[in-house]
Each structure stands twice: as C-alpha cells, then as structure tokens.
Design a protein around this motif. Structure first.
Motif: not given
Length: 474
Positions: A122-149
């Motif tokens: 989403p463009v904006v969130g209901t809570v402050p932007a979280s790089p930590i949660a976002t990176l974890a999501w990218l590695a588990t659900e998103g386009p960042l392959e686990r090997e690259r993480f």
C-alpha cells in the motif's frame, strides 16, 4: 496535479460500484490526492481511501453485496475489494511504499526488488512505516528470494561498523527475528499435528468439541440443578465421552489403522459459580486420555427458563471462568458492560466483527473437509462466528471522552484454524475493545476495532499452538 492514472483508478472504483459519488468527490477534494504517487491499481486506491477514513471496511463490503453477481463488473469489483483487504492488512503492519523506499535507500534491496514490492504494497499505512516488518515480509511473502536475504545478512554482518551500517544491522537482525518467529509458528503447528496423530484422533476431536466448539447436550430430569460433580452429571459426561469416541471411530480417515481409540475420562470437576436468577452452574473439569490432560468446561441448567428438566452443555473454559467467576452474593454478574449494557455491547460487537474475514470464509470452508457424523449434536448458537461474549471487568471511560473501553473474552469460531485442522476450532480472544455512542443514542465499536480484533485473534492463534506473539518493534 494528480496523475491521470490515479484519477482513472478512483474512477474505476466508482464505475465498479465500490464507492459512491460522494466518496469519489471526497477523494478529489482531499489535500493528499494531488500529491499521491502513481497508484498501481484500483485496489491501491481503495486501500488508500480506507487508511484515510474516506471509506470503511463495512461500507466496502456493503458495496460488494449490493452489486448484482450478473453485472459485467462484478468480478472486477470483487477482486478489487479482496486485494484492497490484503493491502490494508499490510498497511496495519507498516509495510508500505515509504518502508520499501527506505530499504532501497539503505541498499538493503535493489531497484528491481523495490519496483516489484511497490506494486504489492500500500501507498501509506495506519501505523508508521516499518522497514523491519517490510524486509521480513519481502523475504517470506514478497519478491525477495530467501537465498538473497541470507546473502544480505552475511554481507551486512561483514561490513565495518560505520554509522549507517549500525542501522542496516538493526533492520536485518529485526527482520531475521520475525522470520524465525514465523518459522517457529509453522513448526509448532506441524508438531501439534504430529502429536495429535500419535495420541490418536479422539483426543483432538474431544479437545475441539469440548474446549473450543460446542459439544452436544444431554438432558436428565431432577427438579433442582445438579452439582458439577453430582452422580447424574458424571453419568452425563461419561455418556458424552463415549459418544465422541464413537463419532471419531465412524469418521476416521484411516479406518484400517491399528491404533486403539481410548475413551477419555473426566475428573477434577469443580464449580466456578452459580447464576441464581438463571439457575445455571458453570463448571470446569480435566479430561484425561492416557498421558494427555486437557481442561474442559460445561454448564448445567434448565432446558427452558422455567422448566425442571436439566441439561449439560459444553462450554469454553475462558467464557465459563469469566461468566461464572465474577458474581455477587446474589449470583448476579458483577460486570455488565455499563454504561453500554450487555445487549447493546453484544449487538455492536457482532456488527463490528461481521465484516472481518468475510471475504475468506468461503475459501476456508472449501479447504475444510466435512467430518461430522451427526452423533454429537452442536449448539447452533455456538456455531456462529462470534459464539459467546463476556465482560471480564468494568468498562472505563476514555480520557478524551469519546467512548468507553471494555475488557472482554470472546469465543471466536476461527475459519482459518478450522480449515487447517479439518474440524470446528474456536479461540478464546481476550482484549479491551472500544465502544462509542452514535448520534441516535445507540452504540457501535470504535474506529480501531478491526485492527484491535484481528491483532487479538492473531495472539490467540499463536497462543493456541504454544508460540508467543512476536512484537513488531520499529
């Protein structure tokens, strides 16, 4: 000026019937609209409107319900609404465009990964932007392959300890902790399933039926309400255990398996409390099968308010402890959700919870096999999504005077856990929920209800499989 693509996205919502002319006008008049980055889809536009309070989830679901299934845009509208729900869930975790851009700026993801992530967040969130949660999501659900993480982790760990590296280490370490917590939850669920298989199908079925899902009810007819450990009560519970055992034997997936299905025993029966006006006792006990011991609860009371025939009904342990453990000397509840009142509180809560997860209920039902044999009857009231609600303390007035917050325990029939287990599965959801008075003198849940309720459901799910809920620290 607002990009044409964004105007098209909001216009698509209008054409699909998901927003009204007034809501479309509110979008055009909103001070942020002109500065929005290009929106990848109408779903992103709808999610942004929900984050900014221009449309509520209830309004969104009502709009979907109004669209005729034969309408040419019905499929598009349904897909848009479901995608918007997914984007809003990410918004509630701070997984947003801002967080994605921050990761790219810190060289934790490359431009290609960033561009793919922007389409899915989403463009904006209901809570402050979280790089930590976002990176974890990218590695588990998103386009960042686990090997690259994993390669990123090794790279960051090897970097000299200069100023920006400290922040990179913090983000990567936080993301790794969330990923490990997610893996732990999956492993715990798998272990639970294996353990259930080893103990036998019966223990799981009885745990689901007695602890979480509404067992059958069995009547007997003394004139007074029997004690929790009376001979007639014990006889009724023993009969129930035999019926559940037979029910499991009739619907075993592998009838040729050699494991013996033992009938459990019930002991440690005690009274939690007696509600005198309704003539109902709340009781708990311990169900034992081999080395396995599980808590269970039940109530004893008349089949009809003024009748003499008595009945034993299965109940949720947390509900019984709250409902019968907080009584005055006259056997009446100490907590009645004042000043809202029990009836108004329950009505508002059920109305607030009704839209949550509705888009996933049908798919969860399709995942779940039919396993009922019909030997164990179900209480229809406890088959509702919100089976029972009970205050656990007095409501408190909010400091800003906008409403009241009430501590509650809710017996929630969770479609996700049911789909995973293949049988009825309910959770005791505990938390403090906000209620506000509307213009007509009625009550509704507060604007934070959806976020609070789903967070508490997640905590209950994690607790049910023995996994502590990880905190998403920034």
């Amino acid at each position: 000026m607002t990009p044409d693509a964004n105007l098209d996205a909001f216009r698509a919502l209008l054409n699909q019937g998901l927003i009204s002319d007034a809501q479309h006008g509110a979008v055009l008049a909103h001070p942020e609209t002109a500065a929005l980055p290009p929106l990848p889809s109408p779903a992103h536009a709808l999610a942004w409107m929900r984050v900014r309070g221009l449309v509520t989830e209830a309004e969104q679901n009502a709009a979907v319900d109004r669209i005729d299934e034969d309408a040419p845009h019905w499929d598009d509208a349904t897909d848009t609404a479901i995608d918007a729900d997914d984007l809003f869930e990410l918004a509630e975790q701070g997984i947003t465009h801002e967080a994605v851009e921050s990761l790219c700026k810190d060289s934790l993801i490359d431009a290609e990964t960033r561009d793919m992530a922007l389409i899915e967040t989403p463009v904006v969130g209901t809570v402050p932007a979280s790089p930590i949660a976002t990176l974890a999501w990218l590695a588990t659900e998103g386009p960042l392959e686990r090997e690259r993480f994993d390669a990123l982790r090794a790279q960051v760990a090897a970097e000299p300890a200069f100023a920006t590296a400290v922040e990179r280490v913090r983000i990567v370490a936080g993301a790794q902790a969330l990923i490990e917590a997610d893996e732990q939850a999956v492993k715990a669920w798998q272990a639970r399933q294996k353990r259930t298989s080893r103990i036998g199908a019966l223990k799981f079925a009885v745990a689901v039926a007695v602890i979480g899902g509404g067992i059958g009810w069995y009547a007997f007819a003394p004139a007074s309400v029997p004690a929790c450990d009376a001979a007639s009560t014990r006889k009724t519970l023993d009969s129930l255990m035999r019926r559940v055992s037979m029910d499991v034997r009739m619907r075993r997936l592998d009838p040729d398996a050699g494991a013996v299905i033992e009938t459990p025993t019930v002991g440690g029966m005690r009274e939690v409390g007696y509600r005198k006006p309704e003539r109902i006792r709340g009781c708990t006990a311990v169900m034992t099968q081999g080395d396995s011991r599980e808590p269970m609860a039940y109530t004893i009371g008349p089949t009809e308010p003024k009748g003499d025939d008595m009945v034993v009904r299965g109940a949720d342990v947390a509900i019984v402890e709250a409902r019968f453990g907080n009584l005055d000397a006259d056997g009446r509840p100490l907590y009645n959700a004042e000043p809202i009142g029990r009836e108004a509180m329950e009505k508002a809560f059920r109305e607030g919870a009704a839209p949550l997860g509705s888009a996933r209920t049908a798919s969860a039902a399709r995942m779940r096999p039919r396993t009922d044999s019909g030997l164990v009857r179900k209480d229809p009231n406890r088959s509702r999504a919100i089976a029972e609600i009970e205050p656990t303390g007095p409501c408190r007035k909010l400091e800003d005077g906008t409403g009241h917050a009430c501590p509650l325990v809710v017996e929630y029939n969770d479609s996700l856990m049911s789909a995973l287990s293949g049988s009825d599965s309910s959770l005791p959801v505990k938390g403090e929920f906000t209620f506000v008075e509307d213009d007509n003198g009625g009550w509704r849940v507060g604007d934070d209800f959806a976020q609070t309720f789903m967070r508490k459901v997640l905590e209950a799910r994690m607790g049910s499989i023995g996994v502590p809920n990880p905190s998403l620290r920034q």
